[in-house]
Design an enzyme around this catalytic site. Structure first.
Site, PDB file in Angstrom:
ATOM      1  N   THR A 113       0.832  -1.213   0.000  1.00 40.17           N
ATOM      2  CA  THR A 113       0.000   0.000   0.000  1.00 40.17           C
ATOM      3  C   THR A 113       0.860   1.254   0.000  1.00 40.17           C
ATOM      4  O   THR A 113       0.597   2.213  -0.745  1.00 40.17           O
ATOM      5  CB  THR A 113      -0.942  -0.007   1.220  1.00 40.17           C
ATOM      6  N   ASN A 158       0.318  -6.652   9.962  1.00 39.52           N
ATOM      7  CA  ASN A 158       0.383  -5.317   9.380  1.00 39.52           C
ATOM      8  C   ASN A 158      -0.626  -4.419  10.091  1.00 39.52           C
ATOM      9  O   ASN A 158      -1.791  -4.787  10.227  1.00 39.52           O
ATOM     10  CB  ASN A 158       0.058  -5.388   7.882  1.00 39.52           C
ATOM     11  N   SER A 161      -3.236  -2.998   7.066  1.00 39.37           N
ATOM     12  CA  SER A 161      -3.367  -4.014   6.024  1.00 39.37           C
ATOM     13  C   SER A 161      -4.582  -3.721   5.145  1.00 39.37           C
ATOM     14  O   SER A 161      -5.678  -3.453   5.648  1.00 39.37           O
ATOM     15  CB  SER A 161      -3.502  -5.400   6.654  1.00 39.37           C
ATOM     16  N   GLY A 384      -1.685  -9.370  -0.557  1.00 37.95           N
ATOM     17  CA  GLY A 384      -0.577 -10.275  -0.821  1.00 37.95           C
ATOM     18  C   GLY A 384      -0.925 -11.697  -0.415  1.00 37.95           C
ATOM     19  O   GLY A 384      -1.974 -11.985   0.164  1.00 37.95           O
ATOM     20  N   GLU A 386      -1.303 -14.849   1.663  1.00 41.71           N
ATOM     21  CA  GLU A 386      -1.568 -14.923   3.099  1.00 41.71           C
ATOM     22  C   GLU A 386      -1.565 -16.367   3.578  1.00 41.71           C
ATOM     23  O   GLU A 386      -2.186 -17.245   2.965  1.00 41.71           O
ATOM     24  CB  GLU A 386      -2.920 -14.275   3.427  1.00 41.71           C
TER      25      GLU A 386
END
Length: 1016
Positions: A113, A158, A161, A384, A386
């Site tokens: 991001t 994150n 996220s 992404g 996971e």
């Protein structure tokens, strides 16, 4: 002063481009990454691919100075940076008219991001300026905070996220200025709305609203700041270090305003966010029915529900099923009611998020009525790969998307290389993909999941797993308890309700629980209709299927089908653009700076295929370019090709490379391109070109300076001629002006002498005319003779003007004389003697006499007559001198010496005037009884100008429309009111004792006798 870095190889920490790494191995690859990471060098190249390491802290490498440093520079010219890739993509789009896409991939928490925001901010900084362009750039950039607030959340990996996929197409005009954009969102993780794993939060906006909204806003929304009051908000991670929810809320409000949200739209969005929070607090209790079934009821209702609340409560208690013409209503138990509540909350939030994206697109879309084709740069920021402890349907389709992206990476960047290297016999490691297992239309997992959801009968997660075990049991990348690929049937790492897939990034264990429900993504029709009946315009807009007049019995597409279709569309879009890759790597799982976990990084390097990428680049050619642009770029390095090459482009490039003495093994000639093996050769060419450009610039400067000086000299010469010509013209004009001025002076003196003679003669003429002026009688025709011939016309005109003026001046006098004749002729013995006397009016010259200046200033009206009269005293018959002033409105008597006003009588208070028939000057002013002026009685006066005074008084009364005509009584005996007594004034003829004057004597209290001498 430190020397400025001008090359990728200057002062490099480790190796900036992995293609140059010696020796090349996985260990040396990781060692190089670690060395650069320890020195805050978070970017590394693999040819044109950028590897980005998440530093988990702010670094001073994203300043405006850095933007200018990388602007319009060669990709390999400076140290590796994401700005270099962004600049390369932007210049290719602007100058070569090639659509670009920037694919940012990596695990959750790797910094995708932030990388997308850096790319967008760089493009916004280097493109054009202007009010409209800046507005578009600001709207594009400010769309990020809005979408992050509603689509991002804290996870264990994150703190920010992205829980949705975002692809933004930015459109540019032919100059490279942004015109607008379109955002596409993919699969918001809406299950997070109702439940979050341990250590994670719900979406940011819930916490931002409760922390940053004003007390008044919270009161209107009926919310509390305490997170613990809401069941949908996890409390163990509600506060995140480094995240200021209150400040972020203000940022989001400001961003929404910049993007173009109206205030009522912002308020509606906040109301929906509050509604989701409140839905989580609804609890249900069972209520037994007469047929033995349980029905859900809402707990703790406050007061009598409104109509909307009643409709929603019924939707939580009953479910209506429609099939063709039949409609069946069934009750919901408590568990089903909670499921319906959570489904409504998830749908409400998911639809709100989709509406936000649509609303932002309306603001940032390109408004081009001509529909011309624009240049496009796509930026993909998508979840992404996971791997969690508990992986469900969301992780499955996220990882499916990453498989598709890896396929695109291979197809667009490695496939062409792979074919060439196989022909050359270069060792190549194949990367096997699982897309057939995941998305095959017949036997793929997604297809089987859709088939299971649509199958009639009882459908559960277990039946879905059984189907997978039946069809996919022999697939080499699929494992379950019943598959042949599982090592042991009693493997405790593979539970009964799970299956494992070998992805390109590693094995992932998926728990099958919830797959069917999440793929169905059903919302009871009763809830949709309840939402449509709400008195909230935005909620009604989000649930169009709730409209009773538009009931659709067709089953909506599943979540997996929709996601698969949208990902397919995305892939087609990406394949039409030139790809630019940013491979994000997460250095550790602790979200801590300065920590490099080698095993974690090694795993990411492997599944991202970075080593294979390096080997391909090293084994082949790092740079290739068509002959024509290559010759055009480097032709100045050879005298034979500069400035123009007349032959074929390939021969020109051969001559160029021979002249530069580039080793033959460093390049090869193709049919249409030249292939350069090592970036060093490219750096060598660029350096020579830069030096040559410097020399050419110096030559151009020298020639330009010579031309400029020559042009300046010629301009000066031309200017000197022009100046000389203008000066000569100016000198002649000045000479002419002097001659003209002298002539004018002589002429003026001559004319002055002539005028003086004429003025002298005219002066004599007018003085003579003054001394010999004829009388004022209109019948007098005498006029002086003219002394000079040139005054003939003036003399005649003056005579005519004087006669007209004389007649006009005497007209009023004649009218007054005529009036006097009508009043006094044959009635008053004094009248004949007054005929020859002119009526002057102002005998005292009151306005000019300084003695009466104060009295004159006190008069509001023009004085028509001013004279000295004698006021007769009734006590002794003697007279006292008084000033008699007559205006159009009043009669004023004043002291002769001091000028002080003794009496002022308004003319409306004057009723009549009495005079005798004798030759005396006595007259009585009789006042209206009861008036303010009549308090002291009437006035008995005597004047030498009696005829004129009474005539003027009479004329004023005759010309005034608001007063009665003045009565004139001519009699030798009349009464005069003195205060309270009336006195008789009697006129007799006789010889005066003392001279020939008129005398007045008091005979008694009631009689004044006036003796008038007999006329001879």
């Amino acid at each position: 002063m430190p020397k400025e870095k001008t090359s990728l190889l200057d002062n490099m920490i480790g190796v900036g481009d992995m293609v140059l790494l010696e020796p090349l191995s996985e260990d040396s690859f990781l060692e190089n990454l670690k060395k650069r990471f320890d020195h805050n060098e978070i970017y590394t190249y693999i040819g044109s691919v950028v590897i980005s390491m998440n530093p988990y802290r702010s670094l001073p490498i994203f300043t405006p100075e850095k933007v200018e440093e990388y602007r319009n520079r060669n990709f390999y010219e400076l140290s590796p940076h994401i700005y270099a890739l962004a600049d390369e993509a932007y210049r290719s789009l602007r100058d070569q008219d090639k659509d670009q896409c920037i694919l940012i991939t990596g695990e959750s928490g790797a910094g995708k991001t932030e990388a997308s925001k850096l790319v967008m901010s760089y493009v916004a900084a280097v493109c054009g300026k202007g009010q409209e362009v800046n507005k578009v750039k600001e709207q594009l950039l400010q769309s990020n905070p809005v979408l992050e607030a509603f689509g991002n959340a804290k996870t264990v990996r994150n703190d920010n996220s992205s829980r949705f996929g975002k692809y933004m197409d930015i459109e540019f005009d032919f100059k490279g200025d942004p015109l607008g954009g379109v955002i596409s969102n993919y699969l918001l993780e809406k299950s997070r709305v109702v439940k979050q794993p341990r250590g994670e939060r719900n979406f940011h906006v819930f916490y931002q609203l409760l922390s940053g909204a004003s007390d008044d806003t919270l009161k209107k929304l009926k919310l509390h700041r305490d997170f613990s009051k809401y069941n949908y908000l996890s409390l163990d991670s509600a506060i995140v270090n480094g995240l200021d929810d209150a400040a972020n809320f203000r940022t989001v409000r400001n961003a929404m305003q910049i993007v173009g949200f109206m205030e009522d739209e912002v308020q509606s969005v906040l109301e929906l966010v509050a509604a989701v929070l409140k839905l989580g607090n609804i609890e249900f209790k069972p209520e037994s029915r007469c047929n033995g079934t349980d029905e859900s009821r809402i707990k703790d209702k406050n007061g009598e529900p409104t109509d909307e609340e009643s409709v929603l409560e019924r939707a939580f208690s009953y479910r209506t099923v429609e099939a063709k013409m039949e409609k069946v209503s069934t009750t919901l138990n408590v568990a089903q009611a909670y499921y319906a509540r959570d489904a409504l909350a998830k749908n409400l939030y998911s639809r709100l998020f989709s509406w936000l994206v649509t609303r932002i697109n309306e603001s940032i879309k390109v408004s081009d009525v001509t529909k011309t084709r624009h240049k496009v740069m796509g930026v993909l920021d998508i979840y992404g790969f996971e791997i969690f402890e508990d992986n469900s349907f969301e992780q499955f389709i996220i990882n499916y998307c990453n498989e598709k992206l890896q396929q695109i990476f291979i197809e667009l960047t490695l496939h062409e290389e792979q074919e060439e290297y196989i022909r050359e016999g270069i060792e190549w490691t194949n990367i096997d993909m699982n897309l057939h297992l995941l998305s095959n239309n017949q036997n793929g997992i997604l297809a089987m999941l859709d088939e299971e959801c649509l199958r009639p009968g009882t459908v559960t997660d277990e039946t879905f797993l059984d189907k997978l075990n039946t069809i996919c049991a022999e697939h080499q990348h699929f494992e379950s308890r019943l598959s042949k690929n599982s090592k042991f049937l009693n493997d405790h790492s593979l539970p009964h309700n799970c299956f494992r897939i070998q992805h390109y990034a590693g094995k992932v264990l998926y728990r099958v629980e919830g797959f069917v429900d999440k793929n169905n993504d059903l919302l009871y029709r009763d809830l949709s209709q309840a939402m449509y009946k709400a008195n909230h315009s935005l909620i009604k807009q989000l649930f169009p299927e709730g409209n009773p007049s538009k009931v659709n019995l067709k089953r909506p597409p599943t979540a997996g089908f929709q996601f698969k279709a949208s990902v397919g569309t995305l892939m087609k879009n990406l394949q039409t653009k030139n790809p630019n890759y940013i491979r994000c790597i997460k250095p550790n799982d602790k979200k801590a700076s300065h920590i490099f976990t080698e095993s974690l990084v090694r795993h990411q390097v492997r599944y991202l295929g970075l080593m294979e990428n390096v080997r391909v680049r090293r084994a082949g050619y790092a740079f290739r370019q068509a002959y024509e642009p290559c010759l055009e770029r480097y032709k100045m390095l050879c005298k034979r090709t500069w400035p123009h090459w007349r032959g074929p482009e390939r021969e020109g490039v051969e001559v160029l490379m021979t002249d530069l003495q580039v080793p033959a093994d460093e390049f090869s000639y193709g049919r249409s391109k030249i292939f350069i093996r090592n970036p060093r050769t490219l750096f060598f060419l660029e350096e020579r070109r830069r030096q040559c450009l410097h020399d050419l610039a110096s030559l151009i400067q020298k020639i330009y300076r010579g031309w400029k000086c020559r042009s300046h000299f010629l301009l000066l010469k031309k200017s000197q001629i022009v100046v000389a010509a203008w000066y000569r013209r100016y000198a002649q004009q000045k000479k002419y002006q002097r001659i003209k001025s002298a002539t004018t002076v002589v002429q003026s003196y001559t004319r002055g002498w002539q005028v003086t003679e004429i003025v002298t003669q005219m002066q004599k003429y007018f003085l003579g005319l003054k001394s010999n002026m004829p009388s004022m009688s209109p019948i007098d025709k005498n006029w002086p003779a003219r002394p000079y011939l040139f005054l003939e016309g003036v003399h005649t005109e003056l005579r005519r003007i004087f006669h007209l003026w004389r007649v006009k001046e005497r007209k009023a006098v004649y009218e007054e004389k005529l009036e006097a004749s009508e009043i006094f002729k044959d009635k008053k013995a004094l009248y004949p003697s007054s005929v020859s006397q002119p009526f002057k009016g102002d005998y005292l010259e009151i306005s000019k006499n300084p003695k009466y200046q104060k009295l004159s200033s006190a008069m509001d009206e023009k004085v028509l007559l001013a004279d000295v009269v004698n006021k007769i005293n009734r006590a002794n018959g003697k007279g006292t001198a008084r000033l008699f002033l007559l205006t159009k409105k009043s009669v004023v008597l004043a002291d002769q010496k001091t000028g002080q006003v003794k009496a002022s009588v308004p003319l409306p208070d004057l009723t009549s005037v009495s005079v005798s028939t004798q030759s005396d000057g006595f007259f009585a002013l009789k006042l209206k009884e009861g008036s303010a002026s009549a308090i002291k009685g009437d006035f008995l006066l005597s004047s030498e100008h009696l005829i004129e005074i009474i005539t003027k008084l009479y004329r004023i009364g005759a010309t005034s429309a608001d007063r009665e005509q003045l009565s004139i009584d001519i009699s030798d005996e009349f009464l005069v009111q003195f205060k309270q007594d009336k006195v008789c004034v009697k006129f007799i003829q006789g010889s005066p004792k003392n001279g020939n004057g008129v005398s007045c004597k008091r005979k008694n209290n009631r009689l004044l006798e006036v003796s008038v001498p007999t006329m001879a």
